[in-house]
Design an enzyme around this catalytic site. Structure first.
Site, PDB file in Angstrom:
ATOM      1  N   ASP A  19       6.043  -8.438   1.644  1.00 21.75           N
ATOM      2  CA  ASP A  19       7.131  -9.122   2.355  1.00 21.75           C
ATOM      3  C   ASP A  19       7.383 -10.518   1.785  1.00 21.75           C
ATOM      4  OD1 ASP A  19       6.990  -6.872   4.097  1.00 21.75           O
ATOM      5  OD2 ASP A  19       5.443  -7.880   5.270  1.00 21.75           O
ATOM      6  N   GLU A  79      15.470  -3.515   8.472  1.00 23.16           N
ATOM      7  CA  GLU A  79      14.554  -4.636   8.711  1.00 23.16           C
ATOM      8  C   GLU A  79      14.691  -5.654   7.593  1.00 23.16           C
ATOM      9  OE1 GLU A  79      10.866  -2.488   8.852  1.00 23.16           O
ATOM     10  OE2 GLU A  79      10.764  -2.252   6.692  1.00 23.16           O
TER      11      GLU A  79
HETATM   12  C1  6LW Z   1       7.449  -5.915   7.848  1.00 27.28           C
HETATM   13  C2  6LW Z   1       8.611  -5.073   7.585  1.00 27.28           C
HETATM   14  C3  6LW Z   1       8.057  -4.301   6.510  1.00 27.28           C
HETATM   15  O1  6LW Z   1       7.525  -6.710   8.959  1.00 27.28           O
HETATM   16  O2  6LW Z   1       6.781  -4.006   6.832  1.00 27.28           O
HETATM   17  O3  6LW Z   1       8.383  -3.687   4.357  1.00 27.28           O
HETATM   18  C4  6LW Z   1       6.425  -4.828   7.902  1.00 27.28           C
HETATM   19  N1  6LW Z   1       8.691  -4.175   5.439  1.00 27.28           N
HETATM   20  O4  6LW Z   1       9.755  -5.721   7.202  1.00 27.28           O
HETATM   21  C5  6LW Z   1       5.038  -5.311   7.752  1.00 27.28           C
HETATM   22  O5  6LW Z   1       4.839  -5.811   6.458  1.00 27.28           O
END
Ligand code: 6LW
Length: 510
Positions: A16, A179
């Site tokens: 991230d 996300e």
């Molecule tokens: C993070 C989300 C994700 O919050 O995995 O790859 C989660 N993305 O955006 C935890 O790293």
């Protein structure tokens, strides 16, 4: 090769990534989950050489982390700079939710946490428009109906949120896990970069555009702008996603993102690592790694003078690569010179079958660093204290049940070194296997070696046992973290004040 940057730029479990540029300097942060201190901060002037400056969350009160679930704690941070101040926003999923810390200098000190009340979900990000208004966006959760990316004005004096708006649901119909949002302004319009498809194999980066920061956003017809999901299960770099963009002084763009290297089968022991890729954003929409369209082990370097940092000794126990598991609330770790003393106040931090799971106490008996290489040797001299019932040793840890360890215990006949594998069988049963054992002296040289997925545990240079390490990957063990290598001490359920002593720790990757 000159002109090329080697990927990953941050090897090992650094997922991230978020990046910002201030003048000639780039700063980056990554997730840290239940490891303390939290949110490592890196600095570079050439996108190639990265130096860890420290951590944002260095004080226990900033990050109360309960390691019952290692993949809880601190998720996806964003770093931004505005008007003389650095801002880091993240989520403590095991505690207060979204919060901001600020600092005048990226190496700190960082402020106490400012909790953002009413911010749902994870992956918060900040964006300042040209008029100085600050916007926050984040990943909503199922409580708010279909998961979506939301945004709102954020008052950075009172840390209060304005009315939340749905910004986007992602590019795919029935999109899974939209996300990791970040908003950018370019040529008078607003771009919303997100990840979708889930953080494992189907991860992808997609983008949408709007005339105003809070929408309405419309997806790019050419989405996704990056994914490796179509490259199959043998391509050596997988789950590319969760990206952030930086524009260089010359106007060119680069993207940092997470991806995993698979080895010895579809196994990702090193976790989700940070990669770099060029972006051509001369047109309306960004083109990731033009002519290639995927992430490779090399990345064309930007036209920036090289700025290597003085090499740091990460075997120094005070180097910022070291972490405890969970917030160390009762001083479990003492360092004198380069000697480590770990208190045996915890039961074995890797639960034994049938043992009570007092994770809060377990978490404090560990001091470790990331496994950053497919092949490595890690060793230390360990001295087991006299106290009854205690144990200590070295371990490769994926989570609370998947680990390999070489452990010292004592009985009337003396000290024994054991090589142990613990894992969770399908259905959740916790299992442990003895790989080998030997009688040893009071002070023992312990070692863990990995050659790809073959891990060998040694005591005084004698191999006690080997195991295939494929079970240490998140694809097998679940969760979001990568493997750690370190030292542990345990009272095995007693509150022993004894300390295990470790000296001459060495980790060497190859
Ligand atoms: C993070 C989300 C994700 O919050 O995995 O790859 C989660 N993305 O955006 C935890 O790293």
């Amino acid at each position: 090769m000159p002109g090329e940057i080697r990927n990953p730029i941050l090897p090992g479990f650094y997922p991230d990534p978020s990046i910002c540029r201030v003048g000639d300097d780039f700063y980056m942060v990554t997730s840290s989950f239940s490891y303390f201190p939290g949110v490592p901060v890196f600095h570079s002037r050439d996108l190639q050489n990265w130096e860890q400056l420290g951590h944002v969350l260095e004080r226990p009160e900033q990050a109360p982390l309960d390691s019952r679930y290692i993949s809880g704690g601190i998720y996806a941070p964003t770093i931004r700079y505005h008007d003389g101040l650095f801002y880091m926003i993240t989520t403590n999923v095991s505690g207060v939710g979204d919060f901001v810390c600020t600092a005048e200098r990226p190496e700190g000190p960082w402020s106490d946490i400012h909790v953002i009340h009413g911010a749902p979900g994870i992956d918060p990000s900040l964006f300042w428009d040209e008029d100085g208004t600050c916007y926050m966006c984040g990943t909503g959760d199922w409580k708010d109906g279909y998961p979506h990316i939301w945004g709102a004005v954020l008052d950075t004096d009172t840390w209060t949120l304005g009315e939340k708006r749905e910004l986007w649901r992602g590019a795919l119909h029935d999109c899974w896990a939209p996300e990791a949002p970040h908003i950018y302004r370019k040529d008078g319009r607003y771009y919303l970069l997100i990840a979708e498809g889930g953080t494992e194999h189907y991860h992808a980066v997609t983008i949408a555009r709007s005339d105003s920061p809070l929408g309405k956003y419309r997806g790019y017809e050419g989405n996704p702008i990056l994914t490796h999901r179509h490259l199959g299960w043998d391509y050596p770099i997988c789950n590319t996603g969760h990206a952030d963009l930086a524009q260089l002084q010359d106007g060119s763009w680069y993207m940092v993102l997470l991806a995993s290297r698979i080895y010895g089968g579809y196994h990702k022991n090193l976790g989700r690592e940070t990669f770099l890729v060029p972006v051509d954003w001369r047109g309306e929409w960004p083109v990731v790694n033009p002519g290639k369209g995927c992430v490779e082990f090399t990345c064309p370097a930007p036209a920036l003078p090289l700025h290597p940092f003085e090499a740091r000794d990460d075997n120094d126990l005070r180097s910022p690569v070291w972490n405890t598991l969970g917030t160390p609330t009762n001083r479990p770790v003492r360092i004198e010179g380069n000697e480590l003393y770990l208190r045996c106040v915890a039961p074995t931090f890797i639960p034994q079958p049938g043992e009570p799971e007092d994770w809060k106490r377990q978490a404090i008996g560990f001091y470790g660093r990331r496994q950053q290489h497919m092949c490595f040797a890690a060793s230390a001299w360990a001295t087991l204290p006299e106290a009854e019932g205690v144990s200590c040793g070295m371990a490769v840890v994926q989570n609370g049940y998947a680990a390999l360890r070489v452990e010292l215990t004592r009985d009337q006949s003396g000290v024994t070194a054991r090589a142990l594998k613990s894992w969770q069988a399908p259905g959740g049963t916790r299992c442990e296997a003895l790989l080998g054992e030997a009688a040893v002296g009071e002070t023992v040289r312990l070692e863990i070696r990995a050659e790809g997925q073959c891990y060998t545990l040694l005591a005084d240079d004698r191999p006690l046992g080997s195991a295939d390490g494929g079970f240490l990957g998140s694809e097998s063990a679940g969760g979001f973290v990568g493997a750690y290598v370190g030292m542990f001490a345990s009272g095995n359920g007693t509150d022993s004040p004894a300390e295990a002593r470790f000296t001459r720790f060495r980790y060497q990757g190859c």
